[in-house]
Design an enzyme around this catalytic site. Structure first.
Site, short mmCIF file in Angstrom:
data_model
loop_
_atom_site.label_atom_id
_atom_site.label_comp_id
_atom_site.label_asym_id
_atom_site.label_seq_id
_atom_site.Cartn_x
_atom_site.Cartn_y
_atom_site.Cartn_z
N ASN A 1 -42.59 -52.04 -6.49
CA ASN A 1 -43.75 -51.13 -6.41
C ASN A 1 -43.42 -49.78 -5.77
O ASN A 1 -43.95 -48.75 -6.18
CB ASN A 1 -44.92 -51.82 -5.70
CG ASN A 1 -44.61 -52.17 -4.27
OD1 ASN A 1 -43.47 -52.50 -3.93
ND2 ASN A 1 -45.60 -52.10 -3.42
N GLU B 1 -40.86 -54.63 10.84
CA GLU B 1 -39.94 -53.54 10.55
C GLU B 1 -40.42 -52.32 11.33
O GLU B 1 -41.43 -52.35 12.01
CB GLU B 1 -39.94 -53.24 9.05
CG GLU B 1 -39.49 -54.43 8.21
CD GLU B 1 -39.32 -54.08 6.75
OE1 GLU B 1 -40.30 -53.58 6.13
OE2 GLU B 1 -38.24 -54.30 6.19
N GLY C 1 -41.35 -58.62 -0.66
CA GLY C 1 -41.72 -59.10 -1.99
C GLY C 1 -42.88 -60.07 -1.88
O GLY C 1 -43.64 -60.04 -0.90
N GLU D 1 -41.38 -59.42 4.59
CA GLU D 1 -42.59 -58.61 4.41
C GLU D 1 -43.20 -59.04 3.08
O GLU D 1 -42.64 -58.75 2.02
CB GLU D 1 -42.24 -57.12 4.37
CG GLU D 1 -41.58 -56.61 5.63
CD GLU D 1 -42.46 -56.71 6.85
OE1 GLU D 1 -43.70 -56.75 6.71
OE2 GLU D 1 -41.91 -56.78 7.97
N THR E 1 -45.09 -63.62 -1.55
CA THR E 1 -45.07 -64.71 -0.57
C THR E 1 -44.32 -65.93 -1.10
O THR E 1 -43.58 -66.58 -0.35
CB THR E 1 -46.53 -65.06 -0.18
OG1 THR E 1 -47.10 -63.90 0.43
CG2 THR E 1 -46.60 -66.23 0.78
N THR F 1 -41.81 -66.02 -3.23
CA THR F 1 -40.36 -65.75 -3.14
C THR F 1 -39.91 -65.79 -1.68
O THR F 1 -38.83 -66.32 -1.37
CB THR F 1 -40.03 -64.36 -3.74
OG1 THR F 1 -40.74 -64.18 -4.95
CG2 THR F 1 -38.54 -64.23 -4.01
N CYS G 1 -48.68 -52.93 -1.32
CA CYS G 1 -49.05 -54.14 -0.57
C CYS G 1 -50.18 -53.85 0.41
O CYS G 1 -50.89 -54.76 0.82
CB CYS G 1 -47.83 -54.68 0.16
SG CYS G 1 -47.04 -53.42 1.19
P1 NDP Z 1 -40.88 -60.70 -5.90
O1 NDP Z 1 -41.03 -61.60 -4.74
O2 NDP Z 1 -40.99 -61.26 -7.25
O3 NDP Z 1 -39.47 -59.96 -5.85
C1 NDP Z 1 -39.02 -59.21 -4.74
C2 NDP Z 1 -37.51 -59.09 -4.80
O4 NDP Z 1 -36.93 -60.38 -4.62
C3 NDP Z 1 -37.00 -58.59 -6.14
O5 NDP Z 1 -35.85 -57.79 -5.93
C4 NDP Z 1 -36.63 -59.88 -6.83
O6 NDP Z 1 -35.72 -59.69 -7.87
C5 NDP Z 1 -36.04 -60.65 -5.68
N1 NDP Z 1 -35.96 -62.10 -5.86
C6 NDP Z 1 -36.70 -62.90 -6.67
N2 NDP Z 1 -36.29 -64.19 -6.55
C7 NDP Z 1 -35.30 -64.20 -5.64
C8 NDP Z 1 -34.45 -65.23 -5.09
N3 NDP Z 1 -34.56 -66.51 -5.46
N4 NDP Z 1 -33.51 -64.88 -4.18
C9 NDP Z 1 -33.39 -63.60 -3.80
N5 NDP Z 1 -34.12 -62.58 -4.30
C10 NDP Z 1 -35.07 -62.89 -5.20
O7 NDP Z 1 -41.92 -59.53 -5.65
P2 NDP Z 1 -42.31 -58.36 -6.64
O8 NDP Z 1 -41.09 -57.58 -6.98
O9 NDP Z 1 -43.15 -58.91 -7.73
O10 NDP Z 1 -43.18 -57.43 -5.68
C11 NDP Z 1 -44.54 -57.57 -5.49
C12 NDP Z 1 -44.81 -58.31 -4.18
O11 NDP Z 1 -44.23 -57.62 -3.10
C13 NDP Z 1 -46.29 -58.38 -3.89
O12 NDP Z 1 -46.61 -59.68 -3.47
C14 NDP Z 1 -46.46 -57.40 -2.73
O13 NDP Z 1 -47.54 -57.68 -1.89
C15 NDP Z 1 -45.17 -57.55 -2.02
N6 NDP Z 1 -44.93 -56.39 -1.19
C16 NDP Z 1 -45.02 -56.52 0.18
C17 NDP Z 1 -44.86 -55.42 1.01
C18 NDP Z 1 -44.92 -55.55 2.50
O14 NDP Z 1 -44.48 -54.63 3.18
N7 NDP Z 1 -45.43 -56.63 3.05
C19 NDP Z 1 -44.61 -54.09 0.45
C20 NDP Z 1 -44.54 -54.06 -1.00
C21 NDP Z 1 -44.69 -55.19 -1.77
P3 NDP Z 1 -36.27 -59.50 -9.39
O15 NDP Z 1 -37.29 -58.43 -9.37
O16 NDP Z 1 -35.06 -59.13 -10.10
O17 NDP Z 1 -36.85 -60.84 -9.75
#
Ligand code: NDP
Length: 480
Positions: free
Chosen positions: A150, A461, A226, A248, A228, A230, A282
């Site tokens: 995002n 963070e 990312g 996060e 929750t 994951t 987020c």
């Molecule tokens: P994901 O959890 O799907 O992915 C996040 C990252 O993790 C991506 O780079 C993804 O790779 C990677 N990933 C996925 N599976 C694995 C694994 N098994 N091992 C290691 N890495 C892995 O999240 P999204 O990308 O869909 O992002 C949206 C989410 O992020 C929302 O829930 C949002 O709320 C949260 N978010 C939280 C923030 C905060 O500060 N709390 C800020 C911004 C977003 P790939 O994309 O290649 O699958």
């Protein structure tokens, strides 16, 4: 097709297996680039490069490391237009947003941590006449920085900058959906003079490249942003190896609007907090709770401003609402709109996919959507949609608003709109949210702790919290 590559030991290279994945432009639905479909051997190469670079990097004085990060910050600013263009093309977000938020913030991240590391004081504890204790904070070692789609460069650099400032070497894994600016960062890191191996970027899927990174025995810490689900999975993989974790995660943030607020400002900011980046931040406030005496007036003014949000080509200057990040995400968001009807919601605005003419005919656009009439327990008010869908709900008492605000599994952020200072403090302390904004939203000071409670994450963070995460404390006790 633009070939994006891994950045390993200061050089660009494809995946060892030679495989690539397509990268799609969300505004058109067309692939425009490829990224390496990296696997364990690529991750291993990156980790080895980082390990080799670590002894010299951690030995450098913090001031010297900081100078390189400041140079990198200047280079990001110098390439603002190119980076903003890439971010917009890759994510579907309006170019104007990438230019004013994402890329400037990436530059600030390096500038901020480049200087902060010099102010990371050593604590001492004197036991009069007995002993002097002092705390040494050693860099953790080689760390993984994993970020979502995002706010791609903004969030990746929010992790890389403190890690490097603290003396760690990094293997970064951006989202496979949005790899473009992370690819460009390698070039800028080289130009800034970062030694080879200090920063490495491995592209690919989470399941393959991300998993290999999390599992790698030489990774000492994982900073992850990312979803929750994951985050839970990564925690389960990392725990047996006792890796340090910062998670996060998702949010379902409430906006509480009281009758005594500055209504004009509350409306304007709540529209922004609901729909900025198509609701894909987020911190977006997707549950708007409004005190009943001003509910109708708030609704009228809110809806009037929502109608003004132009959905269009992200590259057009007038566009305020761009595309959602992917076709899968588009369908997820549309499914929640369907669910809102099924749960008894009454549509006030939007609710449809937008079909644009010309270049963007195949793009993933959705109207900014507003529902009312949905109870706090329904799934639309409980689950993270992460798109341009919000609910309006009237409340009668402060206690009711607080109970609804706290009534989800998440606890990332909350916004409170009131002129009553006592209420602002009272509520802020009772809200289950790592970040509370009063009469504002997304107002950031990089020195403050940032992170979520409950299912929104573990750890903080920002500022010194980030430097503490990327270091390991050692106490030295000297007998007097
Ligand atoms: P994901 O959890 O799907 O992915 C996040 C990252 O993790 C991506 O780079 C993804 O790779 C990677 N990933 C996925 N599976 C694995 C694994 N098994 N091992 C290691 N890495 C892995 O999240 P999204 O990308 O869909 O992002 C949206 C989410 O992020 C929302 O829930 C949002 O709320 C949260 N978010 C939280 C923030 C905060 O500060 N709390 C800020 C911004 C977003 P790939 O994309 O290649 O699958």
């Amino acid at each position: 097709m633009l070939p994006l590559l891994n950045y390993l030991n200061g050089h660009y290279q494809p995946a060892h297996n030679g495989r690539t994945l397509p990268v799609t432009e969300p505004a058109t639905g067309q692939p425009y680039a490829t990224l390496p479909d990296s696997a364990a051997p690529d991750v291993d190469q990156a980790v080895r490069a980082a390990e080799a670079a670590l002894p010299a990097w951690r030995r450098r004085p913090a001031e010297e490391r900081g100078r390189l990060l400041l140079r990198l910050s200047e280079l990001i600013t110098g390439h603002l237009d190119r980076l903003a263009q890439a971010e917009s093309q890759d994510t579907g977000k309006p170019l104007s947003l990438a230019r004013t938020l994402d890329i400037p913030r990436a530059a600030s991240n390096f500038a901020f941590f480049g200087t902060l590391a010099q102010h990371f004081a050593t604590e001492t504890h004197l036991q009069e006449g007995l002993a002097l204790n002092y705390t040494v904070r050693h860099p953790l070692g080689v760390v993984a920085c994993i970020s979502p789609w995002n706010l791609p460069l903004y969030l990746l650099t929010w992790k890389i900058a403190p890690a490097l400032a603290a003396g760690c070497c990094v293997v970064a894994k951006p989202s496979e959906l949005t790899p473009y600016t992370a690819h460009l960062l390698g070039e800028l890191a080289t130009a800034a003079g970062l030694p080879p191996g200090v920063l490495n970027v491995v592209h690919g899927t989470g399941a393959r490249a991300g998993q290999a990174l999390v599992e790698h025995p030489s990774i000492r810490g994982i900073s992850f942003t990312g979803g929750t689900v994951t985050g839970r999975h990564i925690a389960a993989v990392a725990a047996p190896q006792l890796k340090k974790l910062s998670l996060e995660l998702g949010g379902k943030n409430p906006t509480l609007v009281f009758a005594d607020c500055d209504l004009a400002e509350a409306v304007q900011t709540s529209v922004r907090s609901a729909f900025a980046n198509q609701g894909q931040i987020c911190l977006c406030g997707s549950r708007i709770l409004v005190e009943r005496p001003i509910y109708e007036q708030f609704k009228t003014e809110f809806l009037a401003q929502v109608q003004e949000l132009t959905v269009g080509d992200p590259l057009a200057e007038a566009t305020r609402q761009g595309a959602l990040v992917s076709e899968a995400h588009l369908h997820k968001v549309l499914s929640y709109i369907e669910l809102a009807y099924r749960e008894g919601g009454h549509l006030l605005a939007g609710g449809q996919r937008v079909q644009l003419p010309g270049r963007c005919a195949g793009g993933y656009f959705v109207q900014p959507t507003v529902f009312e009439g949905l109870g706090p327990e329904c799934r639309v008010n409980q689950e993270e949609i992460f798109g341009p869908v919000v609910t309006l709900t009237p409340f009668d008492t402060e206690q009711q608003a607080l109970a609804w605000a706290n009534g989800t599994e998440y606890g990332l952020s909350a916004a409170v709109w009131t002129r009553d200072l006592a209420r602002a403090h009272r509520l802020s302390h009772q809200l289950h949210a790592g970040v509370v904004w009063v009469n504002t939203w997304l107002h950031r000071d990089l020195r403050t702790p940032f992170g979520g409670m409950k299912s929104s994450g573990v750890g903080r963070e920002g500022g010194l919290e980030a430097l503490r995460f990327f270091t390991e404390a050692q106490n030295v006790c000297i007998k007097l």
